[in-house]
Design a protein around this motif. Structure first.
Motif, short mmCIF file in Angstrom:
data_model
loop_
_atom_site.label_atom_id
_atom_site.label_comp_id
_atom_site.label_asym_id
_atom_site.label_seq_id
_atom_site.Cartn_x
_atom_site.Cartn_y
_atom_site.Cartn_z
N PRO A 12 61.17 50.67 24.11
CA PRO A 12 60.66 50.71 25.48
C PRO A 12 59.30 49.76 25.62
O PRO A 12 59.10 49.28 26.71
CB PRO A 12 60.26 52.24 25.71
CG PRO A 12 60.00 52.84 24.55
CD PRO A 12 60.99 52.02 23.43
N ILE A 13 58.51 49.91 24.95
CA ILE A 13 57.25 48.97 24.74
C ILE A 13 56.63 48.87 23.44
O ILE A 13 56.97 49.33 22.34
CB ILE A 13 56.22 49.74 25.52
CG1 ILE A 13 54.96 49.01 25.86
CG2 ILE A 13 55.87 51.22 24.87
CD1 ILE A 13 53.66 49.60 26.80
N GLY A 14 55.83 47.50 23.33
CA GLY A 14 55.54 47.02 22.07
C GLY A 14 54.35 46.42 22.24
O GLY A 14 53.70 46.20 23.29
N THR A 15 53.66 45.98 20.91
CA THR A 15 52.42 45.06 20.94
C THR A 15 52.65 43.80 20.26
O THR A 15 53.70 43.55 19.32
CB THR A 15 51.20 45.88 20.34
OG1 THR A 15 51.77 46.07 19.01
CG2 THR A 15 50.96 47.12 21.00
N LEU A 16 52.32 42.78 20.80
CA LEU A 16 52.45 41.53 20.36
C LEU A 16 51.07 40.99 19.88
O LEU A 16 49.85 41.21 20.60
CB LEU A 16 53.05 40.29 21.27
CG LEU A 16 54.20 40.65 21.72
CD1 LEU A 16 54.62 39.76 22.92
CD2 LEU A 16 55.30 40.25 20.82
N SER A 17 50.87 40.48 18.68
CA SER A 17 49.46 40.19 18.14
C SER A 17 49.37 38.68 17.82
O SER A 17 50.18 38.05 17.46
CB SER A 17 49.27 41.09 16.81
OG SER A 17 49.44 42.43 17.09
N ARG A 18 48.03 38.44 18.06
CA ARG A 18 47.84 36.93 17.51
C ARG A 18 46.32 37.02 17.09
O ARG A 18 45.22 37.30 18.06
CB ARG A 18 47.89 36.07 18.49
CG ARG A 18 47.40 34.59 18.25
CD ARG A 18 48.43 34.11 17.33
NE ARG A 18 48.27 32.60 16.87
CZ ARG A 18 48.85 31.84 16.01
NH1 ARG A 18 49.72 32.65 15.27
NH2 ARG A 18 48.93 30.65 15.89
N GLY A 19 45.69 36.62 16.12
CA GLY A 19 44.55 36.53 15.59
C GLY A 19 43.73 37.83 15.66
O GLY A 19 42.45 37.63 16.23
N GLY A 20 44.15 38.85 15.45
CA GLY A 20 43.36 40.12 15.86
C GLY A 20 43.48 40.72 17.18
O GLY A 20 42.92 41.82 17.42
N LEU A 21 43.93 39.95 17.97
CA LEU A 21 44.26 40.41 19.43
C LEU A 21 45.46 40.83 19.80
O LEU A 21 46.51 40.65 18.97
CB LEU A 21 43.96 39.17 20.37
CG LEU A 21 42.56 38.49 20.10
CD1 LEU A 21 42.74 37.13 21.25
CD2 LEU A 21 41.43 39.29 20.64
N ARG A 22 45.58 42.11 20.36
CA ARG A 22 46.93 42.72 20.64
C ARG A 22 47.17 42.62 22.26
O ARG A 22 46.04 42.85 22.86
CB ARG A 22 46.76 44.04 20.08
CG ARG A 22 47.01 44.22 18.45
CD ARG A 22 47.35 45.51 18.24
NE ARG A 22 47.62 45.62 16.84
CZ ARG A 22 47.78 46.62 16.23
NH1 ARG A 22 48.09 48.04 17.08
NH2 ARG A 22 48.14 46.78 14.69
#
Length: 281
Positions: A93-103
């Motif tokens: 239903p929901i997730g997190t996308l990450s990049r360079g320590g950011l979410r």
């Protein structure tokens, strides 16, 4: 006025994003932020409510989008299930996308259900939704209203056949098993959020997951157009910097603001899409 009223009463939630719906991975970073800010200011001035989440044209993300949106004030987005790796038949239903320590949280759009919505009868579609939602509290779907303008059969069924009225009635309370919830209140229902992995880079047309460089090799004009847009953007930023350094705001600010809007408008995604996918408007 109706949108403003519904937003104030908490019955709808306004989404932000890029004002002219450009493809972020093919734009200068300052232009991405500029269009996000422009759309946020537009909705806040129109409705009195600033957007909390955002929507990407064609639901196409790039990993850099997390970083670009980090300082925009927007808290979440939406990503299509077709652009995600490792789902194994299940759609979180929901997730997190990450990049360079950011979410950044992203609601996952159940695209199989969304596609079925345009062609199934309401009762049949509700049964599909309930079957898919047996092991989850939250399911997110989207409705592509472009078909209402371009397909006469769909338009006739939606309006003349009472399809839209029946759908809203079912979701709005006629079926006790269903209830609608706005995104800002849906985070808890969607947890625990899982880490999402993108099929990336992805071309603007979401129907395939081909790498963007394949598109450029097949259609060299795409690369040329992108370079010209970046060049125009760079020239505009140089002009704005010179105006500020030489205190020429009174003389040139209106003209450069108009030029900036024209550059933003030229970055709309239609130039990169096959004719069949372009918005008729």
């Amino acid at each position: 006025l109706e949108v403003k009223r519904l937003a104030k009463q908490g019955q709808v939630e306004i989404l932000g994003g890029l004002f002219y719906g450009g493809v972020p991975s093919m734009m200068a970073e300052l232009d991405v932020r500029g269009q996000v800010e422009m759309l946020g200011e537009y909705w806040e001035s129109l409705t009195g409510v600033a957007p909390d989440g955002f929507w990407m044209p064609k639901r196409v993300w790039s990993t850099e989008l997390v970083r670009l949106m980090d300082d925009s004030g927007l808290r979440y987005g939406y990503v299509g299930s077709r652009q995600l790796l490792g789902l194994d038949g299940t759609v979180p239903p929901i997730g997190t996308l990450s990049r360079g320590g950011l979410r950044m949280p992203a609601f996952v759009l159940y695209e199989a259900l969304s596609d079925a919505l345009t062609c199934a009868e309401v009762s049949e579609w509700i049964d599909l939704l309930l079957s898919a939602a047996q092991h989850r509290e939250l399911t997110t779907i989207w409705l592509d209203t472009r078909l209402w303008r371009t397909d006469e059969d769909v338009r006739r069924r939606v309006f003349d056949g009472g399809w839209l009225e029946r759908l809203l009635n079912e979701i709005g309370g006629a079926r006790a098993e269903l209830h609608g919830v706005l995104p800002a209140k849906a985070f808890e229902l969607g947890r625990p959020a899982v880490r999402l992995r993108l099929i990336e880079p992805c071309q603007p047309n979401e129907s395939t997951a081909s790498a963007l460089h394949d598109v450029i090799e097949t259609h060299p004009g795409v690369a040329q157009l992108s370079m010209r847009m970046h060049r125009a953007s760079d020239k505009l930023r140089e002009a704005i910097t010179m105006m500020e350094e030489e205190s020429l705001e009174d003389t040139w600010s209106d003209g450069l603001a108009t030029a900036q809007r024209l550059v933003f408008a030229a970055q709309a995604p239609d130039a990169y899409l096959p004719p069949s996918d372009r918005d008729p408007q």
